[in-house]
Design a protein around this motif. Structure first.
Motif, PDB file in Angstrom:
ATOM      1  N   THR A  20      30.618  42.995  39.029  1.00  0.00           N
ATOM      2  CA  THR A  20      32.015  42.592  39.102  1.00  0.00           C
ATOM      3  C   THR A  20      32.474  42.266  37.699  1.00  0.00           C
ATOM      4  OG1 THR A  20      33.592  41.085  40.111  1.00  0.00           O
ATOM      5  CG2 THR A  20      31.478  40.164  39.503  1.00  0.00           C
ATOM      6  N   PRO A  47      38.198  39.277  35.487  1.00  0.00           N
ATOM      7  CA  PRO A  47      39.439  39.961  35.092  1.00  0.00           C
ATOM      8  C   PRO A  47      39.838  39.647  33.654  1.00  0.00           C
ATOM      9  CG  PRO A  47      39.683  38.924  37.239  1.00  0.00           C
ATOM     10  CD  PRO A  47      38.366  38.474  36.699  1.00  0.00           C
ATOM     11  N   ALA A  83      41.201  33.898  34.072  1.00  0.00           N
ATOM     12  CA  ALA A  83      40.756  33.767  35.459  1.00  0.00           C
ATOM     13  C   ALA A  83      39.685  32.687  35.611  1.00  0.00           C
ATOM     14  CB  ALA A  83      40.229  35.106  35.965  1.00  0.00           C
ATOM     15  N   GLY A 130      44.297  46.743  34.521  1.00  0.00           N
ATOM     16  CA  GLY A 130      43.201  45.796  34.736  1.00  0.00           C
ATOM     17  C   GLY A 130      41.847  46.470  34.686  1.00  0.00           C
ATOM     18  N   ALA A 164      37.151  44.300  39.569  1.00  0.00           N
ATOM     19  CA  ALA A 164      37.580  42.950  39.217  1.00  0.00           C
ATOM     20  C   ALA A 164      38.127  42.159  40.405  1.00  0.00           C
ATOM     21  CB  ALA A 164      38.621  43.007  38.103  1.00  0.00           C
ATOM     22  N   SER A 165      38.145  42.785  41.607  1.00  0.00           N
ATOM     23  CA  SER A 165      38.643  42.042  42.762  1.00  0.00           C
ATOM     24  C   SER A 165      37.820  42.380  43.998  1.00  0.00           C
ATOM     25  CB  SER A 165      40.108  42.422  43.032  1.00  0.00           C
ATOM     26  OG  SER A 165      40.164  43.742  43.539  1.00  0.00           O
ATOM     27  N   LEU A 166      37.913  41.519  44.973  1.00  0.00           N
ATOM     28  CA  LEU A 166      37.194  41.762  46.227  1.00  0.00           C
ATOM     29  C   LEU A 166      37.640  43.076  46.862  1.00  0.00           C
ATOM     30  CD1 LEU A 166      35.224  40.724  48.399  1.00  0.00           C
ATOM     31  CD2 LEU A 166      37.191  39.615  49.503  1.00  0.00           C
ATOM     32  N   GLN A 198      38.815  45.804  45.489  1.00  0.00           N
ATOM     33  CA  GLN A 198      38.221  46.959  44.795  1.00  0.00           C
ATOM     34  C   GLN A 198      36.767  47.147  45.219  1.00  0.00           C
ATOM     35  OE1 GLN A 198      39.592  45.201  40.979  1.00  0.00           O
ATOM     36  NE2 GLN A 198      39.764  47.312  40.235  1.00  0.00           N
ATOM     37  N   TRP A 220      33.410  30.919  40.060  1.00  0.00           N
ATOM     38  CA  TRP A 220      34.399  31.992  40.277  1.00  0.00           C
ATOM     39  C   TRP A 220      33.849  33.029  41.264  1.00  0.00           C
ATOM     40  CZ3 TRP A 220      34.092  37.262  39.476  1.00  0.00           C
ATOM     41  CH2 TRP A 220      35.296  37.984  39.538  1.00  0.00           C
ATOM     42  N   THR A 239      35.658  33.848  44.699  1.00  0.00           N
ATOM     43  CA  THR A 239      36.366  35.128  44.730  1.00  0.00           C
ATOM     44  C   THR A 239      35.669  36.161  45.603  1.00  0.00           C
ATOM     45  OG1 THR A 239      36.937  34.636  42.437  1.00  0.00           O
ATOM     46  CG2 THR A 239      37.436  36.854  43.222  1.00  0.00           C
ATOM     47  N   LEU A 240      34.358  36.129  45.633  1.00  0.00           N
ATOM     48  CA  LEU A 240      33.616  37.194  46.313  1.00  0.00           C
ATOM     49  C   LEU A 240      32.696  36.687  47.416  1.00  0.00           C
ATOM     50  CD1 LEU A 240      32.547  39.256  43.141  1.00  0.00           C
ATOM     51  CD2 LEU A 240      34.569  39.606  44.565  1.00  0.00           C
ATOM     52  N   ARG A 281      33.860  35.221  50.685  1.00  0.00           N
ATOM     53  CA  ARG A 281      34.891  35.992  51.373  1.00  0.00           C
ATOM     54  C   ARG A 281      34.380  37.283  51.989  1.00  0.00           C
ATOM     55  NH1 ARG A 281      39.401  36.145  46.928  1.00  0.00           N
ATOM     56  NH2 ARG A 281      40.532  37.328  48.517  1.00  0.00           N
TER      57      ARG A 281
END
Lengths: 355, 374
Positions: free
Chosen positions: A14, A17, A21, A64, A68-70, A72, A113, A117-118, A121
């Motif tokens: 990951t 970002p 962040a 970006g 960098a995000s869940l 993605q 983080w 973030t991950l 979730r």
């Protein structure tokens, strides 16, 4: 070839970002320091963001960073492969910092983080604990703090380190890993405390990239010769993004010299080859593939084991097209071992339920 | 090695002992040395003799004498290689004749001077002076009296212009068959600052040999100083891989299409995997090295030879055949590394059932063709 359904992907990445962040996850003092001093992003030259292998074209967002995000990660790394579990790490350049305190603060921030973030979730995701490798005592503190969360299954160190990783001052880290059933994940990358090749600083990134394999070879030698596995026999080490076609010939050389020089390291009381089989594994991608697929079978023959390789996509790095994450030339039973059995046997904490 | 190493049954001496069948052998890594460095003084200006007596060599390592890692044996040598007349192993030509050349049937022996090789001395003027002295010494006292032995030129490689001048000085000498560098240099050897050496070697028609060891002034691994001699020894294969990567990626073989590179005493079984890795990485990152016109593996196949000692020893030994076939039977040069402790005996080293052509290539023909001694 396409991996079997329900595979365990032992190496995805990951991207943080940006520095901003992490601000909510830094303690107030460090948040002020970052802003007051105008700190730069902690991107390492080990992974130039625009280099062709840094991310697959179809995994590069319009703006970006990749991965960098869940969303993605779910739509690119998990769903298309029917992945059961993916072990994620951040390669943000925390190990490169010279201040132990700053590194420890950022390690805490990245780990928190990642949970927020991950890991909290999507129950398919597991995490790798970033530690301030600059100071083993602080590293152990961070392992202890994170180990309470069963979603962390691994501790991250870089292949190019300040010293060879077998050195005794690193051992408290390994003791903590063993205590918590955490795998020691050694990933490609470099702290750049030393020239990144044993021949000196090269001119080109491509040389640095090729040389990662030599750093892994050196770490394998060091971990075995220093006696890490004599002291911590339950410790599992996984070499991530290491390549593995070099493993047989390296072990031939290591075992030969152990026969000739074992009086120097009497605590290594069995063949390095046996130690490798009990304690050390390698992730699949990227594969330094021979030109003929049939020759990859010869490499597995030389490995004399179907237990050593663990499935990985190395997402978002560009290693293969589509979902062909398995190289050609592997039998269905070997693919099953690589994709599912070997990771489960290696990562003890995968049996734990995550919230 | 000075240990019993298990041999597969197929490697019984009756089938593979080339010495018994008196097949000629080329030994591409023999180490000679003066009985005492004082014997080199007659080839050196007094100024440098005094300098060495006072200040030593200062070869970019902390300890004033001896290696950075204590060896596994006295002088890193076979116990039976100490000459009965005294002096270091490898320092008595008559004893080397009977102990090595005659007993193994060695018809061509390549002398590689590493005890010391002056190329890494921090004082460049000293490096230049000692290189010339050692070359004069080895021609006068080794290759002239013994025609089976040929010399590798030691050169002051950290001053590539001076190194090129040393090569030019000896170019065309019938006893000189190779230019010799060490593998641990100040910078990776493919860098352009070293190119005058390769230009001169090509001009003289000499292969460039790079022998393991030396001191570049930086850690011997890419991840810092290791603790043990065993790591130092194993590490040569890693530093040599990075050095070869440098030769390829800098475009040395593109610039010098007739250059022949010999990698000495760093193992060889690692080469196929490294070449595959370079090819894979090149396909992704070729925009960084637009001066390359071919795959890295193609440059390697055409330009690189490797000496065999210390042979990797897989069990089963047959796995080595795959490696040799991937490299090419025409690219390996048998070497004993006499008088060192991890010596490979030509009667036992290969341990594979091989065809007469393969055996001939491995033990003599490749070396004879490379060094023009057919």
């Amino acid at each position: 070839m396409i991996p079997p359904k329900g595979a365990i992907d032992c190496d995805i990445h990951t991207s943080i970002p940006n520095l901003e962040a992490l601000l909510p996850y830094l303690e107030e003092h460090w948040r002020e320091i970052v802003l007051l001093r105008g700190m730069d992003e902690l991107n390492s030259i080990s992974f130039p963001l625009k280099a062709a292998d840094a991310a697959r074209a179809d995994w590069r967002p319009l703006s970006g960073k990749p991965a960098a995000s869940l969303a993605q990660i779910q739509s690119e790394a998990l769903d298309p492969f029917d992945t059961a579990i993916a072990i994620c790490s951040s390669l943000y350049g925390i190990q490169l910092l010279h201040s132990e305190d700053l590194a420890a603060a950022f390690a805490r921030a990245v780990n928190d983080w990642m949970v927020a973030t991950l890991l909290s979730r999507d129950t398919r995701l597991r995490g790798t604990i970033v530690i301030p490798t600059q100071n083993p005592d602080m590293a152990v503190d961070e392992i202890e703090r994170c180990a309470r969360n069963p979603a962390f299954v691994q501790v991250l160190m870089l292949a190019g380190a300040d010293t060879p990783l077998g050195k005794r001052h690193c051992w408290p880290i390994y003791k903590a890993c063993e205590r918590h059933n955490l795998v020691l994940g050694i990933h490609a990358g470099n702290t750049y405390r030393n020239p990144p090749t044993a021949a000196g600083w090269p001119s080109f990134y491509i040389e640095d990239s090729v040389a990662q394999a030599q750093s892994f070879q050196t770490q394998l030698t060091s971990l075995i010769c220093e006696g890490v596995f004599s002291r911590y026999p339950a410790l599992k080490v996984v070499m991530l993004e290491s390549g593995f076609t070099w493993v047989p010939t390296h072990m031939w050389r290591l075992t030969k010299y152990w026969r000739g020089l074992r009086m120097e390291i009497p605590w290594v009381d069995r063949s390095p080859d046996e130690i490798l089989r009990d304690n050390i594994r390698f992730s699949l991608q990227p594969v330094d593939t021979p030109p003929n697929a049939a020759d990859l079978e010869r490499i597995f023959e030389h490995l004399q084991s179907d237990r050593l390789i663990l499935f990985s996509t190395d997402y978002p790095h560009a290693r293969f097209d589509g979902t062909d994450a398995m190289p050609d030339g592997l039998s269905p039973s070997l693919m099953q071992r690589i994709a599912i059995d070997n990771p489960r046997e290696t990562y003890a904490r995968l049996t734990e339920t995550v919230a | 090695m000075n240990v019993e190493v298990r041999q597969p049954a197929a490697a019984g001496p009756a089938q593979t002992n080339p010495a018994q069948s008196r097949m000629a052998i080329a030994d591409c890594d023999i180490h000679h040395s003066p009985k005492s460095f004082n014997l080199i003084h007659k080839y050196l200006a007094k100024r440098w003799c005094d300098h060495i007596d006072t200040y030593g060599f200062r070869a970019r390592q902390g300890n004033a004498s001896g290696p950075q890692y204590p060896k596994g044996q006295p002088d890193a040598s076979r116990r039976d290689a100490w000459p009965p007349t005294g002096g270091r192993p490898g320092s008595d030509l008559d004893f080397m004749r009977s102990h090595l050349l005659d007993s193994c049937g060695i018809e061509l022996g390549i002398l590689n001077m590493i005890r010391p090789h002056p190329g890494g001395f921090a004082n460049i003027e000293l490096s230049i002076a000692v290189a010339r002295a050692l070359n004069e010494w080895q021609i006068a006292e080794w290759t002239q009296p013994e025609p089976r032995l040929k010399a590798s030129l030691v050169v002051p490689y950290e001053d590539p212009i001076a190194a090129a001048a040393e090569i030019d000085h000896w170019a065309g000498h019938p006893d000189v068959v190779q230019v010799l560098l060490l593998s641990r240099t100040q910078q990776p050897l493919g860098m352009q600052r070293y190119w005058p050496i390769y230009e001169a070697a090509v001009r003289a028609g000499l292969p460039v040999g790079v022998h393991a060891f030396g001191n570049g002034g930086q850690p011997v691994t890419s991840t810092g100083w290791p603790s043990f001699y065993i790591e130092d020894m194993i590490g040569h294969s890693q530093s040599c891989q990075s050095m070869l990567t440098s030769f390829v990626m800098e475009g040395v073989f593109e610039r010098f299409p007739t250059l022949k590179l010999v990698l000495i005493e760093s193992g060889f079984a690692w080469l196929p995997s490294l070449a595959w890795r370079m090819d894979r990485t090149y396909k992704a990152l070729r925009s960084e090295v637009p001066h390359l016109k071919r795959l890295p593996s193609e440059y390697i196949r055409e330009h690189v030879w490797l000496t065999t000692q210390p042979m990797e020893e897989p069990e089963p030994r047959e796995h080595l055949r795959d490696i040799i076939e991937w490299i090419g039977w025409d690219r390996l040069l048998f070497a004993t590394d006499y008088p060192h402790w991890d010596y490979d005996d030509p009667a036992r080293a290969l341990g594979l059932k091989v065809s007469p052509q393969e055996r001939q290539a491995f033990f003599i023909d490749n070396a004879a063709a490379l060094y023009h001694r057919s």
